[in-house]
Design an enzyme around this catalytic site. Structure first.
Site, PDB file in Angstrom:
ATOM      1  N   ILE A   1      29.591  13.606 -53.250  1.00  0.00           N
ATOM      2  CA  ILE A   1      31.172  13.486 -53.065  1.00  0.00           C
ATOM      3  C   ILE A   1      31.866  14.551 -52.377  1.00  0.00           C
ATOM      4  CG2 ILE A   1      33.287  12.922 -54.309  1.00  0.00           C
ATOM      5  CD1 ILE A   1      31.095  10.828 -54.747  1.00  0.00           C
ATOM      6  N   LYS A   2      32.423  14.173 -51.386  1.00  0.00           N
ATOM      7  CA  LYS A   2      33.309  15.194 -50.527  1.00  0.00           C
ATOM      8  C   LYS A   2      34.396  15.428 -50.967  1.00  0.00           C
ATOM      9  CE  LYS A   2      32.046  15.554 -45.548  1.00  0.00           C
ATOM     10  NZ  LYS A   2      32.202  14.869 -44.171  1.00  0.00           N
ATOM     11  N   VAL A   3      34.970  16.782 -51.290  1.00  0.00           N
ATOM     12  CA  VAL A   3      36.061  17.130 -51.808  1.00  0.00           C
ATOM     13  C   VAL A   3      36.699  18.231 -50.783  1.00  0.00           C
ATOM     14  CG1 VAL A   3      36.014  16.504 -54.111  1.00  0.00           C
ATOM     15  CG2 VAL A   3      35.574  18.808 -53.401  1.00  0.00           C
TER      16      VAL A   3
END
Ligand code: G3P
Length: 219
Positions: free
Chosen positions: A82-84
């Site tokens: 997951i890219k945050v």
């Protein structure tokens, strides 16, 4: 150094993966907009092609929203990470997702202090954007060098993924510095294979081969 492709275009991913086994893929809302596809469907297909990490980017601005999106993305395939964004909310989400066993790629990193904080928040990957720093007159690769030094100093396990790569020099510099991963647009990936002397060498060998055959036929 691992080679990722920076695209949501599955044709490009298949083409690159046929040439060398890709180590992973990064996507973002801009890339999915370019591909013109449903994000979840595209991610599912990408994960069926590539075994390594496939980054899916959240769009919420608050930590709870990012966590919710991250959990939903993580159900698509085992290799989704997951890219945050590198924000205070992003780092809260990074910790929460990491605690749940979901790997996080902290994106939009433009300073070494941001990278230090990403590592302390448990990021699996940190993504410094070198091309966008070059665009504003800074030297993107200097940031990668600084992050590498800091991570080595404190033995952080967070992997450095060089993003916003625009040309083969960025790839070369990333490898020389010892970055863990470079994520490449397909055009740069293709450029890496090319050299004018390779083309000239092939041309010369073929000409000599033809000349030899003509000579042998005459005998
Ligand atoms: O991986 C991040 C990358 O997609 C950003 O690249 O060229 O939009 O700065 P760029």
């Amino acid at each position: 150094m691992k080679i990722f492709l920076d695209t949501a275009d599955t044709k490009e991913i298949k083409a690159a993966d046929d040439i060398i086994q890709l180590d992973g893929v990064t996507t973002n809302p801009t890339l999915i907009m370019k591909a013109g596809r449903d994000y979840n469907e595209a991610l599912k297909e990408i994960c069926s092609i590539v075994k390594g990490p496939v980054s899916a980017e959240t769009v919420s601005l608050d930590a709870d929203g990012m966590v919710k999106e991250g959990i939903a993305f993580s159900k698509i395939a085992k290799n989704i990470i997951i890219k945050v964004p590198m924000t205070i909310e992003g780092m809260k989400a990074c910790q929460k997702l990491t605690q749940k066993g979901i790997k996080v790629n902290v994106t939009l990193v433009f300073s070494a202090n941001q990278a230090l904080l990403a590592a302390k928040s448990g990021a699996f990957i940190v993504s410094p954007f070198v091309g966008r720093l070059d665009d504003i007159g800074e030297i993107g690769m200097d940031l990668v060098r600084e992050i590498k030094q800091i991570y080595d100093n404190y033995k952080f396990k967070t992997q450095i993924l060089v993003a916003s790569i625009r040309n083969p020099i960025h790839v070369l510099e990333a490898a020389k510095i010892g970055a863990d991963i470079a994520t490449l647009p397909y055009s740069v990936f293709e450029q890496l294979f090319k050299h004018t002397l390779t083309d000239a060498g092939i041309k010369r060998f073929l000409e000599d081969w033809d000349a030899l055959n003509k000579t042998l036929k005459k005998k």
